[in-house]
Design an enzyme around this catalytic site. Sequence first.
Site, PDB file in Angstrom:
ATOM      1  N   GLU A  88       0.811  -1.208   0.000  1.00 14.22           N
ATOM      2  CA  GLU A  88       0.000   0.000   0.000  1.00 14.22           C
ATOM      3  C   GLU A  88       0.846   1.260   0.000  1.00 14.22           C
ATOM      4  O   GLU A  88       2.041   1.239   0.269  1.00 14.22           O
ATOM      5  CB  GLU A  88      -0.907   0.006   1.225  1.00 14.22           C
ATOM      6  CG  GLU A  88      -0.163   0.086   2.533  1.00 14.22           C
ATOM      7  CD  GLU A  88      -1.131  -0.015   3.712  1.00 14.22           C
ATOM      8  OE1 GLU A  88      -1.311  -1.122   4.208  1.00 14.22           O
ATOM      9  OE2 GLU A  88      -1.697   1.012   4.105  1.00 14.22           O
ATOM     10  N   CYS A 101       4.006   8.270  -0.427  1.00 16.17           N
ATOM     11  CA  CYS A 101       4.615   7.395   0.563  1.00 16.17           C
ATOM     12  C   CYS A 101       4.668   5.985  -0.032  1.00 16.17           C
ATOM     13  O   CYS A 101       3.639   5.460  -0.456  1.00 16.17           O
ATOM     14  CB  CYS A 101       3.751   7.435   1.823  1.00 16.17           C
ATOM     15  SG  CYS A 101       4.241   6.239   3.051  1.00 16.17           S
ATOM     16  N   CYS A 108       7.006  -6.621   7.394  1.00 18.15           N
ATOM     17  CA  CYS A 108       8.218  -6.091   8.027  1.00 18.15           C
ATOM     18  C   CYS A 108       8.577  -7.035   9.153  1.00 18.15           C
ATOM     19  O   CYS A 108       7.695  -7.583   9.800  1.00 18.15           O
ATOM     20  CB  CYS A 108       7.948  -4.696   8.585  1.00 18.15           C
ATOM     21  SG  CYS A 108       9.398  -3.950   9.373  1.00 18.15           S
ATOM     22  N   CYS A 112       7.417  -3.779  15.596  1.00 16.78           N
ATOM     23  CA  CYS A 112       7.128  -2.690  16.537  1.00 16.78           C
ATOM     24  C   CYS A 112       5.725  -2.865  17.133  1.00 16.78           C
ATOM     25  O   CYS A 112       4.796  -3.276  16.431  1.00 16.78           O
ATOM     26  CB  CYS A 112       7.248  -1.338  15.848  1.00 16.78           C
ATOM     27  SG  CYS A 112       8.903  -1.052  15.203  1.00 16.78           S
ATOM     28  N   CYS A 115       2.616  -1.051  15.320  1.00 21.81           N
ATOM     29  CA  CYS A 115       2.551  -0.933  13.863  1.00 21.81           C
ATOM     30  C   CYS A 115       1.834  -2.106  13.198  1.00 21.81           C
ATOM     31  O   CYS A 115       2.074  -3.264  13.515  1.00 21.81           O
ATOM     32  CB  CYS A 115       3.965  -0.808  13.317  1.00 21.81           C
ATOM     33  SG  CYS A 115       4.038  -0.818  11.517  1.00 21.81           S
ATOM     34  N   GLY A 160       7.404  -1.830   5.696  1.00 21.71           N
ATOM     35  CA  GLY A 160       8.768  -2.298   5.513  1.00 21.71           C
ATOM     36  C   GLY A 160       9.811  -1.400   6.132  1.00 21.71           C
ATOM     37  O   GLY A 160       9.566  -0.232   6.417  1.00 21.71           O
ATOM     38  N   GLU A 161      10.962  -1.989   6.396  1.00 33.36           N
ATOM     39  CA  GLU A 161      12.110  -1.248   6.928  1.00 33.36           C
ATOM     40  C   GLU A 161      13.097  -1.078   5.766  1.00 33.36           C
ATOM     41  O   GLU A 161      13.736  -2.044   5.337  1.00 33.36           O
ATOM     42  CB  GLU A 161      12.732  -2.041   8.092  1.00 33.36           C
ATOM     43  CG  GLU A 161      14.105  -1.582   8.527  1.00 33.36           C
ATOM     44  CD  GLU A 161      14.228  -0.082   8.783  1.00 33.36           C
ATOM     45  OE1 GLU A 161      13.423   0.477   9.541  1.00 33.36           O
ATOM     46  OE2 GLU A 161      15.140   0.548   8.196  1.00 33.36           O
ATOM     47  N   SER A 192      12.820   6.703   6.067  1.00 30.74           N
ATOM     48  CA  SER A 192      12.543   6.537   7.490  1.00 30.74           C
ATOM     49  C   SER A 192      13.011   5.164   7.956  1.00 30.74           C
ATOM     50  O   SER A 192      12.682   4.147   7.349  1.00 30.74           O
ATOM     51  CB  SER A 192      11.035   6.684   7.729  1.00 30.74           C
ATOM     52  OG  SER A 192      10.724   6.460   9.079  1.00 30.74           O
ATOM     53  N   SER A 215      12.986   6.718  13.421  1.00 28.56           N
ATOM     54  CA  SER A 215      11.855   6.479  14.314  1.00 28.56           C
ATOM     55  C   SER A 215      12.403   6.181  15.702  1.00 28.56           C
ATOM     56  O   SER A 215      12.942   5.111  15.942  1.00 28.56           O
ATOM     57  CB  SER A 215      11.031   5.288  13.808  1.00 28.56           C
ATOM     58  OG  SER A 215      10.544   5.577  12.524  1.00 28.56           O
ATOM     59  N   LEU A 216      12.269   7.151  16.584  1.00 28.45           N
ATOM     60  CA  LEU A 216      12.877   7.006  17.911  1.00 28.45           C
ATOM     61  C   LEU A 216      11.831   6.510  18.913  1.00 28.45           C
ATOM     62  O   LEU A 216      12.013   5.472  19.525  1.00 28.45           O
ATOM     63  CB  LEU A 216      13.471   8.362  18.320  1.00 28.45           C
ATOM     64  CG  LEU A 216      14.487   8.359  19.443  1.00 28.45           C
ATOM     65  CD1 LEU A 216      15.653   7.449  19.150  1.00 28.45           C
ATOM     66  CD2 LEU A 216      14.989   9.789  19.688  1.00 28.45           C
ATOM     67  N   HIS A 217      10.786   7.261  19.089  1.00 24.51           N
ATOM     68  CA  HIS A 217       9.616   6.874  19.889  1.00 24.51           C
ATOM     69  C   HIS A 217       9.847   6.732  21.388  1.00 24.51           C
ATOM     70  O   HIS A 217       8.892   6.520  22.140  1.00 24.51           O
ATOM     71  CB  HIS A 217       8.957   5.590  19.356  1.00 24.51           C
ATOM     72  CG  HIS A 217       8.543   5.678  17.922  1.00 24.51           C
ATOM     73  ND1 HIS A 217       7.993   6.797  17.366  1.00 24.51           N
ATOM     74  CD2 HIS A 217       8.620   4.770  16.913  1.00 24.51           C
ATOM     75  CE1 HIS A 217       7.728   6.578  16.078  1.00 24.51           C
ATOM     76  NE2 HIS A 217       8.118   5.364  15.771  1.00 24.51           N
ATOM     77  N   CYS A 334       0.476   3.602   8.285  1.00 24.22           N
ATOM     78  CA  CYS A 334       1.310   2.548   7.743  1.00 24.22           C
ATOM     79  C   CYS A 334       0.775   1.126   7.967  1.00 24.22           C
ATOM     80  O   CYS A 334       0.602   0.679   9.081  1.00 24.22           O
ATOM     81  CB  CYS A 334       2.660   2.758   8.432  1.00 24.22           C
ATOM     82  SG  CYS A 334       3.809   1.458   8.444  1.00 24.22           S
TER      83      CYS A 334
HETATM   84  N1  SAH Z   1      10.154   0.981   8.962  1.00 23.10           N
HETATM   85  C1  SAH Z   1      10.407   2.369   8.881  1.00 23.10           C
HETATM   86  C2  SAH Z   1       9.538   3.096   7.890  1.00 23.10           C
HETATM   87  C3  SAH Z   1       8.108   2.710   7.814  1.00 23.10           C
HETATM   88  S1  SAH Z   1       7.132   3.102   9.227  1.00 23.10           S
HETATM   89  C4  SAH Z   1      10.318   3.008  10.246  1.00 23.10           C
HETATM   90  O1  SAH Z   1       9.866   2.363  11.190  1.00 23.10           O
HETATM   91  O2  SAH Z   1      10.741   4.150  10.377  1.00 23.10           O
HETATM   92  C5  SAH Z   1       6.899   4.861   9.033  1.00 23.10           C
HETATM   93  C6  SAH Z   1       6.607   5.606  10.318  1.00 23.10           C
HETATM   94  O3  SAH Z   1       5.283   5.302  10.778  1.00 23.10           O
HETATM   95  C7  SAH Z   1       7.546   5.244  11.454  1.00 23.10           C
HETATM   96  O4  SAH Z   1       7.987   6.405  12.118  1.00 23.10           O
HETATM   97  C8  SAH Z   1       6.660   4.409  12.331  1.00 23.10           C
HETATM   98  O5  SAH Z   1       7.139   4.387  13.646  1.00 23.10           O
HETATM   99  C9  SAH Z   1       5.326   5.095  12.179  1.00 23.10           C
HETATM  100  N2  SAH Z   1       4.174   4.316  12.592  1.00 23.10           N
HETATM  101  C10 SAH Z   1       3.928   3.013  12.383  1.00 23.10           C
HETATM  102  N3  SAH Z   1       2.735   2.649  12.902  1.00 23.10           N
HETATM  103  C11 SAH Z   1       2.210   3.774  13.442  1.00 23.10           C
HETATM  104  C12 SAH Z   1       1.001   4.048  14.125  1.00 23.10           C
HETATM  105  N4  SAH Z   1       0.096   3.114  14.371  1.00 23.10           N
HETATM  106  N5  SAH Z   1       0.796   5.319  14.549  1.00 23.10           N
HETATM  107  C13 SAH Z   1       1.715   6.294  14.314  1.00 23.10           C
HETATM  108  N6  SAH Z   1       2.871   6.083  13.673  1.00 23.10           N
HETATM  109  C14 SAH Z   1       3.123   4.832  13.243  1.00 23.10           C
HETATM  110 FE1  SF4 Z   2       8.527  -2.155  10.533  1.00 22.81          FE
HETATM  111 FE2  SF4 Z   2       8.607   0.524  10.665  1.00 22.81          FE
HETATM  112 FE3  SF4 Z   2       6.361  -0.852  11.271  1.00 22.81          FE
HETATM  113 FE4  SF4 Z   2       8.449  -0.959  12.907  1.00 22.81          FE
HETATM  114  S1  SF4 Z   2       7.242   0.882  12.413  1.00 22.81           S
HETATM  115  S2  SF4 Z   2       7.200  -2.722  12.249  1.00 22.81           S
HETATM  116  S3  SF4 Z   2      10.142  -0.917  11.472  1.00 22.81           S
HETATM  117  S4  SF4 Z   2       7.345  -0.727   9.300  1.00 22.81           S
END
Ligand code: SAH
Ligand code: SF4
Length: 354
Positions: A88, A101, A108, A112, A115, A160-161, A192, A215-217, A334
Amino acid sequence: MDSLQDYDYQQLSALVAELGVPKFRADQLYSLAMRHKSYDEGSNLPVALREQLKGVVRDRAVEIVERLEGKDGVKKYLYLLADGNIIEGVYMPHRYGDTLCVSTQVGCRMGCAFCASGIGGLVRNLTAGEILGQVLAANRDNGGTPEKRKVTNVVLMGSGEPLDNYDNVIRFLKLVGDPRGIGISPRNISLSTSGLADRMIELADSGIPVVLTVSLHAATDRKRSALMPVNRKYPIARVIEAARYYVRKTGRRVIFEYALVRGENSDRKSAEELAALLKGLNCHVNLINLNPVKEKGLSGVSPEAIKSFISVLESKGISATLRRSMGGDVEGACGQLRRKYLRQKEEGGQSDAG
Ligand code: SAH
Ligand code: SF4
């Protein structure tokens, strides 16, 4: 079978030579590929050549199978790959040009906690042509051509990463940047990552100056590991060190993504920890309120909580903004639309997404 969109211009020329057809056909095929057109739309190609090509290389890497239009001009796409997998992407109009995007993997493997993309694990890497194909398909779908682009910016933030599919992503960046094709320069591309520190360093050394988003979080290893299992392999200190290296090497600031999750990383203390961690680093923080994912049971925070988080950061000299969560009404976050689509398929129902 690869698609034309996996080939660069040189490789296409070699293919044409191998097939024993005149050189100028390479230009025609390249132009066809960059316009996301099928062989049968290539009226300047002899029918016999089209048939010959169909047995050797696919005309397009992806096909748009669903398009959902949301508020503010946002479109959500589902693309079908040649092997039946679905990925997507989101199209976001902006004043300065439209951003797409894109996904870099089917699923992936980073897992996380918040996600949707990681729920079924990694299915497979996308090829460079499959990543490029998303850009070309969406550009065409919105009335663009390689010469008069609609998609002017790309973010690698779909499922995906990207750094877990490093070679294909680098190849994609070269293909999408080719001025003979759609010609989107690295400066207009954000990548990202969940923080694969070794690859971040490799990327800094690659000489392709994309905007790096990390993506630090969370700002402590305990909190970050709870949200992002990858933190056990690449703890915060290594991620920050790699980000510093990226800034030094490319001269560009790094963006940190920070999703606010209720009860996990959104209190005052977390904001103070984040400010302390990023002190002195040339960076910007993009806050995003967590987009709740059905399967995950985590939630976001109130507008007041967001405001006070930002004010703590700003009081300590860290620049931060709240990212508008675009396309929330079309499962914009995502991985969510694909999950919904797969769920419906599993349940045997028709997708109501369209
Ligand atoms: N794998 C990479 C890029 C794809 S995710 C990464 O993790 O950076 C893109 C962004 O969406 C990342 O910052 C991820 O942490 C964030 N993301 C994923 N699921 C989310 C959600 N449910 N709410 C808010 N941000 C989210
Ligand atoms: Fe993968 Fe990025 Fe989702 Fe984490 S936030 S599971 S690295 S796509």
